[in-house]
Scaffold this motif. Structure first.
Motif, PDB file in Angstrom:
ATOM      1  N   GLN A  69       0.902  -1.117  -0.205  1.00  0.00           N
ATOM      2  CA  GLN A  69      -0.121  -0.005   0.083  1.00  0.00           C
ATOM      3  C   GLN A  69       0.939   1.252   0.219  1.00  0.00           C
ATOM      4  OE1 GLN A  69      -2.312  -0.198   3.515  1.00  0.00           O
ATOM      5  NE2 GLN A  69      -3.522  -2.051   2.680  1.00  0.00           N
ATOM      6  N   ILE A  70       0.398   2.153  -0.845  1.00  0.00           N
ATOM      7  CA  ILE A  70       1.020   3.512  -0.775  1.00  0.00           C
ATOM      8  C   ILE A  70      -0.136   4.735  -0.576  1.00  0.00           C
ATOM      9  CG2 ILE A  70       2.479   5.032  -1.949  1.00  0.00           C
ATOM     10  CD1 ILE A  70       3.828   3.036  -3.766  1.00  0.00           C
ATOM     11  N   VAL A  71       0.089   5.503   0.238  1.00  0.00           N
ATOM     12  CA  VAL A  71      -0.913   6.609   0.515  1.00  0.00           C
ATOM     13  C   VAL A  71      -0.069   7.989   0.436  1.00  0.00           C
ATOM     14  CG1 VAL A  71      -2.684   7.668   2.067  1.00  0.00           C
ATOM     15  CG2 VAL A  71      -2.346   5.292   1.808  1.00  0.00           C
ATOM     16  N   ILE A  72      -0.537   8.634  -0.580  1.00  0.00           N
ATOM     17  CA  ILE A  72       0.240  10.087  -0.846  1.00  0.00           C
ATOM     18  C   ILE A  72      -0.478  11.101  -0.186  1.00  0.00           C
ATOM     19  CG2 ILE A  72       0.982  11.631  -2.480  1.00  0.00           C
ATOM     20  CD1 ILE A  72       1.750   9.502  -4.333  1.00  0.00           C
ATOM     21  N   ASP A  73       0.050  11.884   0.660  1.00  0.00           N
ATOM     22  CA  ASP A  73      -0.783  13.055   1.036  1.00  0.00           C
ATOM     23  C   ASP A  73      -0.069  14.381   0.216  1.00  0.00           C
ATOM     24  OD1 ASP A  73      -1.441  15.374   2.473  1.00  0.00           O
ATOM     25  OD2 ASP A  73      -1.597  14.419   4.441  1.00  0.00           O
ATOM     26  N   GLU A  74      -0.701  15.002  -0.549  1.00  0.00           N
ATOM     27  CA  GLU A  74      -0.053  15.702  -1.580  1.00  0.00           C
ATOM     28  C   GLU A  74       0.106  17.004  -0.585  1.00  0.00           C
ATOM     29  OE1 GLU A  74      -1.749  16.316  -5.263  1.00  0.00           O
ATOM     30  OE2 GLU A  74      -1.584  14.359  -5.741  1.00  0.00           O
ATOM     31  N   LYS A  75      -0.992  17.391   0.132  1.00  0.00           N
ATOM     32  CA  LYS A  75      -0.746  18.702   0.815  1.00  0.00           C
ATOM     33  C   LYS A  75       0.252  18.884   1.861  1.00  0.00           C
ATOM     34  CE  LYS A  75      -3.542  21.678   4.259  1.00  0.00           C
ATOM     35  NZ  LYS A  75      -4.504  21.608   5.075  1.00  0.00           N
ATOM     36  N   ASN A  76       0.409  17.782   2.585  1.00  0.00           N
ATOM     37  CA  ASN A  76       1.594  17.859   3.406  1.00  0.00           C
ATOM     38  C   ASN A  76       2.823  17.169   3.100  1.00  0.00           C
ATOM     39  OD1 ASN A  76       0.131  18.763   5.866  1.00  0.00           O
ATOM     40  ND2 ASN A  76      -1.001  16.809   5.965  1.00  0.00           N
ATOM     41  N   LYS A  77       2.866  16.788   1.769  1.00  0.00           N
ATOM     42  CA  LYS A  77       4.047  16.323   0.917  1.00  0.00           C
ATOM     43  C   LYS A  77       4.737  14.843   1.743  1.00  0.00           C
ATOM     44  CE  LYS A  77       5.345  20.134  -1.921  1.00  0.00           C
ATOM     45  NZ  LYS A  77       3.873  20.722  -1.510  1.00  0.00           N
ATOM     46  N   THR A  78       3.736  13.976   2.063  1.00  0.00           N
ATOM     47  CA  THR A  78       4.347  12.866   2.589  1.00  0.00           C
ATOM     48  C   THR A  78       3.715  11.491   1.795  1.00  0.00           C
ATOM     49  OG1 THR A  78       2.395  12.560   4.220  1.00  0.00           O
ATOM     50  CG2 THR A  78       4.429  14.003   4.902  1.00  0.00           C
ATOM     51  N   VAL A  79       4.421  10.602   1.975  1.00  0.00           N
ATOM     52  CA  VAL A  79       3.946   9.216   1.659  1.00  0.00           C
ATOM     53  C   VAL A  79       4.079   8.182   2.796  1.00  0.00           C
ATOM     54  CG1 VAL A  79       6.118   8.593   0.732  1.00  0.00           C
ATOM     55  CG2 VAL A  79       4.077   7.348  -0.209  1.00  0.00           C
ATOM     56  N   THR A  80       2.812   7.497   3.065  1.00  0.00           N
ATOM     57  CA  THR A  80       2.856   6.373   4.185  1.00  0.00           C
ATOM     58  C   THR A  80       2.821   5.115   3.452  1.00  0.00           C
ATOM     59  OG1 THR A  80       1.512   7.970   5.555  1.00  0.00           O
ATOM     60  CG2 THR A  80       1.557   5.356   5.760  1.00  0.00           C
ATOM     61  N   VAL A  81       3.613   4.078   3.809  1.00  0.00           N
ATOM     62  CA  VAL A  81       3.774   2.827   3.007  1.00  0.00           C
ATOM     63  C   VAL A  81       3.844   1.803   4.232  1.00  0.00           C
ATOM     64  CG1 VAL A  81       5.116   4.009   1.155  1.00  0.00           C
ATOM     65  CG2 VAL A  81       6.395   2.804   3.052  1.00  0.00           C
ATOM     66  N   ASN A  82       3.494   0.569   3.772  1.00  0.00           N
ATOM     67  CA  ASN A  82       3.662  -0.593   4.627  1.00  0.00           C
ATOM     68  C   ASN A  82       5.150  -0.827   4.636  1.00  0.00           C
ATOM     69  OD1 ASN A  82       3.292  -1.408   1.737  1.00  0.00           O
ATOM     70  ND2 ASN A  82       3.954  -3.084   2.275  1.00  0.00           N
ATOM     71  N   SER A  83       5.587  -1.232   5.935  1.00  0.00           N
ATOM     72  CA  SER A  83       6.996  -1.367   6.061  1.00  0.00           C
ATOM     73  C   SER A  83       7.985  -2.015   5.471  1.00  0.00           C
ATOM     74  CB  SER A  83       6.854  -1.559   7.787  1.00  0.00           C
ATOM     75  OG  SER A  83       6.787  -2.794   8.003  1.00  0.00           O
ATOM     76  N   GLY A  84       7.460  -3.349   4.765  1.00  0.00           N
ATOM     77  CA  GLY A  84       8.056  -4.279   4.011  1.00  0.00           C
ATOM     78  C   GLY A  84       8.452  -3.732   2.851  1.00  0.00           C
TER      79      GLY A  84
END
Length: 455
Positions: free
Chosen positions: A97-112
């Motif tokens: 999974q990849i979740v991009i937060d364009e406003k805060n300029k971050t990406v959240t990913v599963n650790s593996g």
């Protein structure tokens, strides 16, 4: 408006896998009779008991089930930092999974997730990471947990991109930490050495995507490096020096340039660079090997993720059959430390494949080798001859001792636990943080007991 992008990675984004799939009783090469080993094959793990977790809920269930447990990632550590005699859990095959937060300029990913999986998607969506290691084959959580780095006069290691993380503690509870809200505790948890729990998600800072190119110069005299180290390191976005210490020169310098309309890469580069000659073909860091596995050189423009690493995602990197060590010293002592190692050339060279020198910016993570100090890293890729290498490491460490050397946590070293503790100002604080999250030592192993807990 805050825009978030969520995906499951499709097969179209995946490149050829480096590792065989991990199963409940994983084998190193897909053969059930094989033992579970690390990437280079120098380490045979102490158990083959391994459970795959596809979700955070499954991680919680697995953590609660076992009294002793370690996370097994992409298996790129050369020592036993991730080993256990009891039980492994792996998140490498978790739902991607990849979740991009364009406003805060971050990406959240599963650790593996591997950097080589994440990076192409980020580029497609117009984003980039600030730095990458030499290999794209490593997992996000594993690289950050050991402060794996990359290179650059203005670049922190991979963990400095972490702005938040989620982990499952020894009790099975889910804990979320962030740079903004948890300050000091967060700085203790990012480079965690696998001692705090199972990291399940990582949030990384991202920036607008960019193109890069790289040139390689050959045979730069060591005297030029000694007299112009700062200028050489400041000559590119990321700079790597390669040598085998056999002669009085740097065999190769890889200069990686960020390209944009304000700073275009030279179409006609200088033919000489501090006494070195511009390479006329793609090269491998180990000169005897084919450059087929290496990222494109010769100034050819490409996405950031196809230039910052030295090796392509779809190929076995480096030589494969090798050992690795790496030592960090304060940036201000760079030249003295390099010259100290060069004096050991006759002892080192017969057992070496190549050595790489890079710079990394200071960070605030308690157990990072770059904690509160800009650093230079002197890396050794050895032939796979541990009896010989084991005798050399104490000699190298003795030469670097005056500079308060800190070893890479995931590579081979012999620095004593007492010296390690003296060289990390927040060492005792990290030990207490580990006890808070794991009071009974569920995630401890021989490596942590020896080097962190003094057991």
């Amino acid at each position: 408006m805050k825009k978030r992008t969520f995906i499951k990675l499709s097969s179209a984004l995946m490149t050829a896998p480096l590792f065989s799939p991990l199963t409940g009783w994983a084998a190193s090469n897909g053969n059930p009779s094989d033992k579970l080993k690390n990437w280079a094959g120098n380490l045979e793990y102490s158990t083959e008991r391994l459970d795959n977790a596809k979700s955070v809920k499954q991680v919680q269930e697995i953590v609660k089930k076992y009294d002793k447990l370690k996370v097994l990632g992409t298996r790129h550590c050369f020592n036993n930092i991730a080993d256990t005699k009891d039980q492994f859990v792996s998140l490498v095959n978790a739902e991607e999974q990849i979740v991009i937060d364009e406003k805060n300029k971050t990406v959240t990913v599963n650790s593996g997730l591997k950097y080589g999986q994440l990076s192409p998607y980020l580029h497609q969506k117009g984003f980039a990471l600030h730095n990458l290691a030499s290999l794209p084959h490593i997992s996000v959580a594993g690289a950050c947990a050991t402060a794996t780095h990359g290179s650059g006069e203005k670049n922190g290691n991979l963990s400095t991109a972490v702005s938040a993380m989620e982990l499952v503690t020894a009790s099975g509870d889910v804990v979320q930490l962030s740079r903004k809200k948890d300050a000091d505790q967060f700085n203790g948890a990012v480079v965690n050495l696998g001692a705090l729990g199972v990291v399940t998600k990582v949030t990384l800072d991202i920036q607008p995507t960019f193109l890069m190119g790289q040139y390689v110069y050959e045979n730069i005299p060591l005297d030029q490096l000694r007299d112009n180290f700062d200028k050489i390191q400041d000559s590119g976005y990321s700079v790597s020096l390669f040598t085998n210490w056999a002669t009085n020169d740097i065999t190769e310098i890889w200069l990686k340039f960020k390209m944009n309309s304000m700073n275009p890469l030279k179409v006609q580069p200088d033919k000489e660079f501090f006494g070195g000659k511009l390479a006329t073909k793609n090269l491998h860091p180990i000169p005897e090997l084919s450059a087929e596995n290496c990222t494109e050189q010769m100034g050819v423009a490409g996405p950031w993720y196809e230039r910052m690493p030295h090796f392509k995602m779809g190929f076995t990197p480096s030589s494969g059959v090798e050992l690795q060590s790496e030592y960090f010293v304060p940036r201000k002592h760079a030249v003295d430390a390099i010259m100290a190692v060069s004096r050991l050339g006759k002892q080192i060279t017969p057992h070496l494949l190549t050595s790489e020198i890079r710079t990394i910016v200071a960070d605030d993570f308690w157990m990072s080798p770059c904690y509160k100090q800009d650093s230079v890293a002197i890396h050794f890729t050895w032939k796979q001859d541990w009896p010989a290498v084991s005798k050399l490491l104490p000699i190298i460490e003795k030469e670097l001792a005056p500079y308060n050397v800190r070893p890479h946590w995931g590579k081979l070293f012999t620095v004593s636990p007492d010296l390690l503790e003296k060289r990390y100002p927040r060492f005792a604080d990290f030990r207490e943080l580990a006890k808070k999250y794991d009071p009974k030592g569920k995630f401890r192993n021989d490596f942590l007991n020896l080097n962190i807990f003094g057991a």
